[in-house]
Design an enzyme around this catalytic site. Structure first.
Site, PDB file in Angstrom:
ATOM      1  N   ASP A 398     -71.408 125.468 -38.156  1.00  0.00           N
ATOM      2  CA  ASP A 398     -70.189 124.719 -38.467  1.00  0.00           C
ATOM      3  C   ASP A 398     -70.503 123.663 -39.534  1.00  0.00           C
ATOM      4  O   ASP A 398     -71.663 123.419 -39.858  1.00  0.00           O
ATOM      5  CB  ASP A 398     -69.677 124.064 -37.168  1.00  0.00           C
ATOM      6  CG  ASP A 398     -68.285 123.486 -37.335  1.00  0.00           C
ATOM      7  OD1 ASP A 398     -67.550 123.920 -38.239  1.00  0.00           O
ATOM      8  OD2 ASP A 398     -67.943 122.569 -36.559  1.00  0.00           O
ATOM      9  N   GLU A 401     -69.638 123.265 -45.265  1.00  0.00           N
ATOM     10  CA  GLU A 401     -68.978 123.353 -46.598  1.00  0.00           C
ATOM     11  C   GLU A 401     -69.844 122.755 -47.697  1.00  0.00           C
ATOM     12  O   GLU A 401     -69.695 123.197 -48.845  1.00  0.00           O
ATOM     13  CB  GLU A 401     -67.618 122.676 -46.539  1.00  0.00           C
ATOM     14  CG  GLU A 401     -66.596 123.431 -45.689  1.00  0.00           C
ATOM     15  CD  GLU A 401     -66.938 123.428 -44.188  1.00  0.00           C
ATOM     16  OE1 GLU A 401     -67.510 122.421 -43.731  1.00  0.00           O
ATOM     17  OE2 GLU A 401     -66.668 124.425 -43.510  1.00  0.00           O
ATOM     18  N   ASP A 469     -60.080 124.763 -38.472  1.00  0.00           N
ATOM     19  CA  ASP A 469     -59.275 123.944 -37.544  1.00  0.00           C
ATOM     20  C   ASP A 469     -57.784 124.138 -37.779  1.00  0.00           C
ATOM     21  O   ASP A 469     -57.138 123.356 -38.476  1.00  0.00           O
ATOM     22  CB  ASP A 469     -59.651 122.472 -37.699  1.00  0.00           C
ATOM     23  CG  ASP A 469     -61.114 122.232 -37.338  1.00  0.00           C
ATOM     24  OD1 ASP A 469     -61.735 123.137 -36.748  1.00  0.00           O
ATOM     25  OD2 ASP A 469     -61.629 121.151 -37.661  1.00  0.00           O
TER      26      ASP A 469
HETATM   27  C1  GLC Z   1     -65.214 121.186 -36.306  1.00  0.00           C
HETATM   28  C2  GLC Z   1     -65.068 122.682 -36.010  1.00  0.00           C
HETATM   29  C3  GLC Z   1     -64.553 122.863 -34.605  1.00  0.00           C
HETATM   30  C4  GLC Z   1     -65.499 122.191 -33.626  1.00  0.00           C
HETATM   31  C5  GLC Z   1     -65.659 120.716 -33.965  1.00  0.00           C
HETATM   32  C6  GLC Z   1     -66.711 120.014 -33.102  1.00  0.00           C
HETATM   33  O1  GLC Z   1     -63.989 120.581 -36.331  1.00  0.00           O
HETATM   34  O2  GLC Z   1     -64.254 123.309 -36.955  1.00  0.00           O
HETATM   35  O3  GLC Z   1     -64.414 124.229 -34.321  1.00  0.00           O
HETATM   36  O4  GLC Z   1     -65.018 122.317 -32.328  1.00  0.00           O
HETATM   37  O5  GLC Z   1     -66.049 120.576 -35.325  1.00  0.00           O
HETATM   38  O6  GLC Z   1     -67.948 120.607 -33.254  1.00  0.00           O
END
Ligand code: GLC
Length: 784
Positions: A398, A401, A469
Site C-alpha cells: 500500500d 505511489e 479508497d
Molecule cells: C490506505 C489504503 C487502505 C488501508 C489504509 C490503512 O488508505 O488504501 O486500504 O486500509 O491505508 O492501511
C-alpha cells in the site's frame, strides 16, 4: 477527466516540431531516421507491433514494462517521399518531409495518422504527439481511470497519487497504464506510450475535436503501435509485449475479509471462527497496519499480536490464509533493523546532495527504499521472512505511489540516477516486483499472493491491484466496475475494489448489492476504513445475511469456471472481467452510458450491475441468445429488456451454447468437496467451446506440466457435447461429472455417454435434466 493542466506556450519556452528527414539507415534491427535535431528509431516486435521512438538522446533506453526484444526481420522500402515498413498485419508509412508516421492495415485502410502539421513536438522537456481524430473514433483503456467507457472527449493525467475520498470524476488516481485502444471505421488499433514521466492523454477534449494528443513532461515520444484487428487480439499482443499474470493461488479467488483494522489476533480469530460457525464460505483474513509495532514494516505488535504463528496456525486449521499489509516507508529509528540495514547499505532515496529524503507516513518520519536497485529489491524481498516464518502467504503493498502526507514528494528526490518525476509512476510496480520476487523465493515453490495499490504497465507480472479508497455509494460501485473492466484492457485481470466502499457506511441494501456484484469481481474483497461500522456479512440483518451467504456460495460454486478464466488470462492476457467492448466492439449500444457498466465475466456470463435503490433494471443484451441465470428464461439478443432486479437477484445472463463448469458449495477452497464437477450446458443454436483447467492451486508445478486441461464443446448441429481427452499430468479433484441440461427439450429422457445409454433425471425447480457419470481421462462424448 477534468481539464486541470496547461501547456505553457510562453515565448520563453522553446517549441520544436519534428522536421525533415536528413538521413536513413538500418542499424542491427532498428531503422534510424535522423532530422536536424532528433532521431526516430523504428523497430518491429511482431507482425502486429511496431515501435516508434523519437528522441533527442543518444543513450540506450530502458523499459520497466516491455519484456520482449525486437524481431530480427525489419525490412523497409523507400522512395523520394516516404518509407514503408509493411508486415502481414500492418503498414507504417513514414513521410520524410516533415517526418510523420501513419499506420494502416495490411490492405491499406487508415488506422491512425500523425497530424500533418504538428506530429511530434517538444516544448522545453515536454514531448507531445498530435494525431488525427476520426469522426466516429472511440477510445477505451488507460486502466484505472474515472469517467465513461468511451473516453472520447475526455482528457486524463497519469501521475500516481494517493487519492483518498476521490470522486467518480477525480483524476489522476493511483495507477498509470498509458495504453489505449482506438476504434473507428469498423477497425481497431492500440497504442502504448511507454514513458514513465507525468503523462497526458486528450481524446479530442480540448482540440475542438480535430486532434487527439498525448505527451509527457519528459522522456521520449516512445510508443508501440498495435495493428491487429479485434480488441481481444490487441490485448493479447499488448500482454505478449508487457507480460501476463501467473496462476494465482486458488485461495485468493475465494471470499476475502478485510478491515482497517482487526486490532488483535483475538479479533482476527473471532471473525474467522464466525464465518465457519455461520457457514459463510471464506478463504482470507487480512491484517491492516495495526498488526505492526508502531507501524514499522516487518514487525508485529508484541501485545496485540504476541504469537503470530499461533494465530496463523489456528487460521490454517480453519482453512484461512492471512494477508498482511506493508508500506514502503521505513521508520527513522536507530535500532530498528530495517532502518539500520538501509542506512548501512545506502538503500534509501536521497536529495541531490546525498542527504536522505524524509517524508511522513503512518510510522511518522520515514525513508523510502530505492526499489530500482537490484540489491534493494533483494533486501526488501528477503525481509519478508518476518511475515512468512509465522505463515503469511499474501502481501498487500500500500501507499506506494509513493504517498507521504502532503502528497508532494519533492521532484528533487533521487532514486539512484533517476529523479522523482521520472520514476513516480513506476515506484509502486517496482515495490510489488520486489515483494513478488522476494516472497516467491522464500515460499519456495508456493505461489505468493501480492496486491498493490500503485502500478504501471507490466504490473500484471507481479501482482493483483485494487482501486484504492472508494466510497460507500452507488456511483462508486458502478465506477468501480468500470475501472475493473478498464484495467482488464490494460492487462490486469486480477483486480478488486473495496466492496461496500472504503469510506463511509453503506446502507444494508448497498452492501448486499455490492456483495452480489463482488461474486463477479475478479478479486472478491470486503474492506472498510477505520472509522466505519463493522462490515462482516452477519451485521446487516438475518435476511441480508442469508442473501450474502447465498451469493458468496455462488462464488464458490463458480470457482472451476473462474479458475479456468484465470488460466485464459495467463495464456492470452484476456481478462476475467471484460467490458462488452471486447466481444461486441462494433455494437454502439455497448458504449451507451446506460449500459457501459455491463460486462462479461469470462467467456459466457453477462453481468448487469444495478444500483441498490433499483428493483427493476434495463439491460442490453448484445447479439446472440441469452438465459437469465436465476430463472432460466430465454432472451433473444440485440435487444434491450426490462427485468426484475431485487436484492436477491442481480441480473446475470448466460450466453446460449455455453458450458459452465461449476461445483457444489464448499466453505473454503481447501475443502475437498464432493468430487462432482457440474457441467451446466445451456442449449443454443451455435457451436461453442471452453477450455477447462485445473491444477493443484498452490504451486508452480503447473509450469512443468502438472495440470489438468480438457476442451469442452457444444455442437448443436450434431447434437453432441464433448469432453475431450485430458491433457497434462495432474489428477482432477473431481471424480464424477454431473451434466445439467438447460433449455433442452423437456421430453429428453436419455443421453448416450460414450455409446452407453444414460437416463436423465428431471429437476422441477430449475427445469433442467441431468445425469451423473464417472470422470475418466479419455474423451467423453454425450449425444442428446
Ligand atoms: C490506505 C489504503 C487502505 C488501508 C489504509 C490503512 O488508505 O488504501 O486500504 O486500509 O491505508 O492501511
Amino acid at each position: 477527466m477534468v481539464c486541470r493542466y496547461y501547456l505553457h506556450t510562453s515565448t520563453a519556452m522553446q517549441t520544436q516540431i519534428l522536421g525533415n528527414a536528413t538521413s536513413i539507415s538500418k542499424q542491427e534491427q532498428v531503422l534510424i531516421i535522423k532530422t536536424a535535431d532528433a532521431e526516430a528509431r523504428i523497430s518491429l516486435y511482431s507482425p502486429g507491433i511496431v515501435r516508434v521512438s523519437v528522441t533527442k538522446k543518444t543513450t540506450a533506453d530502458h523499459s520497466f514494462a516491455v519484456i520482449r526484444q525486437p524481431a530480427n526481420n525489419l525490412e523497409y522500402t523507400e522512395n523520394e517521399n516516404e518509407i514503408i515498413v509493411a508486415t502481414e498485419v500492418l503498414k507504417l508509412k513514414v513521410i520524410k518531409s516533415p517526418l510523420r508516421f501513419s499506420f494502416y492495415t495490411a490492405d491499406g485502410e487508415v488506422l491512425s495518422e500523425d497530424d500533418e502539421r504538428f506530429g511530434v513536438t517538444w516544448q522545453g522537456d515536454r514531448v507531445i504527439n498530435y494525431r488525427k481524430l476520426y469522426t466516429d473514433e472511440k477510445f477505451i483503456g488507460l486502466g484505472e481511470k474515472t469517467g465513461d467507457l468511451n473516453r472520447r472527449g475526455c482528457n486524463y493525467v497519469n501521475w500516481n497519487t494517493d487519492a483518498p475520498h476521490h470522486t467518480p470524476q477525480t483524476d489522476p488516481l493511483y495507477e498509470t497504464f498509458p495504453f489505449f485502444i482506438g476504434l473507428h471505421s469498423g477497425l481497431t488499433y492500440g497504442l502504448f506510450f511507454d514513458n514513465t514521466h507525468k503523462s497526458y492523454f486528450d481524446f479530442g477534449a480540448s482540440t475542438d475535436e480535430t486532434m487527439s494528443w498525448f505527451g509527457a513532461d519528459g522522456g521520449d515520444m516512445n510508443y508501440y503501435f498495435f495493428g491487429a484487428q479485434g480488441v481481444a487480439k490487441i490485448i493479447t499482443d499488448y500482454t505478449w509485449l508487457t507480460g501476463r499474470m501467473e496462476m494465482p493461488p486458488l485461495w485468493s479467488l475465494g471470499y476475502q475479509q478485510c478491515r482497517w483494522s482487526y486490532m488483535s489476533a483475538k479479533e482476527v480469530l473471532k471473525i474467522a471462527k464466525k464465518f465457519r460457525k455461520k457457514k459463510i464460505p471464506a478463504d482470507v483474513m487480512y491484517c491492516d497496519i495495526d498488526y505492526m509495532d508502531d507501524y514499522k514494516i516487518f514487525t508485529w505488535n508484541k501485545k496485540t499480536f504476541a504469537d503470530p504463528k499461533g494465530m496463523i496456525d489456528e487460521l490454517k486449521e480453519m482453512d484461512f490464509h492471512l494477508v498482511t499489509i506493508v508500506d514502503p516507508g521505513i521508520k527513522v529509528e536507530p535500532g530498528y533493523p530495517q532502518y539500520d540495514e538501509g542506512i548501512a547499505n545506502d538503500y534509501f532515496a536521497t536529495y541531490p546532495n546525498g542527504e536522505r529524503y524524509v517524508g511522513s507516513v503512518w510510522p511518522g518520519r520515514c525513508h523510502f527504499p530505492d526499489f530500482f536497485r537490484d540489491d534493494v529489491r533483494e533486501w526488501w524481498g528477503a525481509s519478508f521472512t518476518a511475515l512468512t516464518a509465522p505463515g503469511v502467504e499474501g502481501f498487500w503493498n500500500d501507499m506506494n505511489e509513493p504517498a507521504a502526507w502532503g502528497q508532494n514528494i519533492p521532484w528533487l528526490v533521487k532514486f539512484g540516477d533517476r529523479y522523482m518525476p521520472e520514476v513516480r509512476n513506476v515506484y509502486g510496480m517496482e515495490m510489488a516486483r520486489a515483494t513478488y520476487e522476494g516472497t516467491r523465493k522464500i515460499l519456495d515453490n508456493k505461489r505468493p499472493f501480492v496486491l498493490t495499490r500503485a502500478a504501471y504497465s507490466g504490473t500484471q507480472r507481479y501482482s493483483a491491484v485494487w482501486t484504492g479508497d472508494n466510497s460507500a455509494n452507488d456511483a462508486h460501485m458502478l465506477l468501480g466496475q468500470r475501472m475493473v473492466n478498464s484495467l482488464g484492457i490494460t492487462g490486469m485481470s486480477m483486480v478488486g475494489v473495496d466492496i461496500g466502499g472504503f469510506s463511509g457506511d453503506p446502507t444494508p441494501e448497498l452492501m448486499v448489492r455490492w456483495n452480489s456484484l463482488g461474486v463477479y469481481i475478479p478479486m472478491f474483497r470486503n474492506h472498510a476504513a477505520i472509522d466505519t461500522k463493522m462490515r462482516e456479512p452477519w451485521v446487516w440483518s438475518k435476511e441480508n445475511e442469508a442473501i450474502i451467504r447465498k451469493d458468496i456460495g455462488q462464488r464458490y460454486k463458480l470457482l472451476p469456471y473462474i479458475y479456468s478464466g484465470y488460466y485464459q488470462s495467463c495464456m492470452s492476457g484476456i481478462p476475467l472481467s471484460r467490458t462488452l467492448a471486447i466481444d461486441y466492439t462494433q455494437d454502439k449500444n455497448v458504449f451507451d452510458v446506460k449500459y457501459q457498466n455491463q460486462f462479461m465475466f469470462g467467456d459466457a456470463i453477462l453481468v448487469a450491475p444495478v444500483e441498490s435503490t433499483q428493483v427493476i433494471a434495463t439491460v442490453y443484451l448484445p447479439e446472440g441468445d441469452w438465459y437469465r441465470l436465476s430463472t432460466g428464461k430465454y432472451y433473444t439478443g440485440g435487444n434491450t429488456i426490462e427485468v426484475s432486479a431485487p436484492l436477491t437477484d442481480l441480473p446475470v445472463f448466460i450466453k446460449a451454447g455455453a458450458i459452465i463448469p461449476m461445483q457444489n458449495v464448499v466453505q473454503s477452497t481447501n475443502e475437498k468437496g464432493d468430487g462432482v464437477l457440474i457441467l451446466d450446458t445451456w442449449n443454443g443454436k451455435e457451436a461453442n467451446s471452453f477450455v477447462y483447467y485445473e491444477d493443484d492451486g498452490a504451486t508452480y508445478d503447473y509450469q512443468n506440466g502438472t495440470y489438468y486441461r480438457r476442451k469442452l464443446s457444444f455442437d448443436p448441429d450434431n447434437k453432441r457435447i464433448s469432453i475431450e481427452e485430458t491433457e497434462g499430468l495432474f489428477t482432477s479433484k473431481y471424480n464424477k461429472i454431473k451434466l445439467v441440461l438447460h433449455g433442452f427439450e423437456k421430453k429428453l429422457k436419455t443421453v448416450v455417454v460414450n455409446n452407453t445409454k444414460v437416463e436423465l433425471s428431471w429437476d422441477k425447480k430449475s427445469q433442467t435434466s441431468y445425469c451423473t457419470f464417472n470422470n475418466i481421462d479419455e474423451a467423453i462424448q454425450i449425444k442428446y
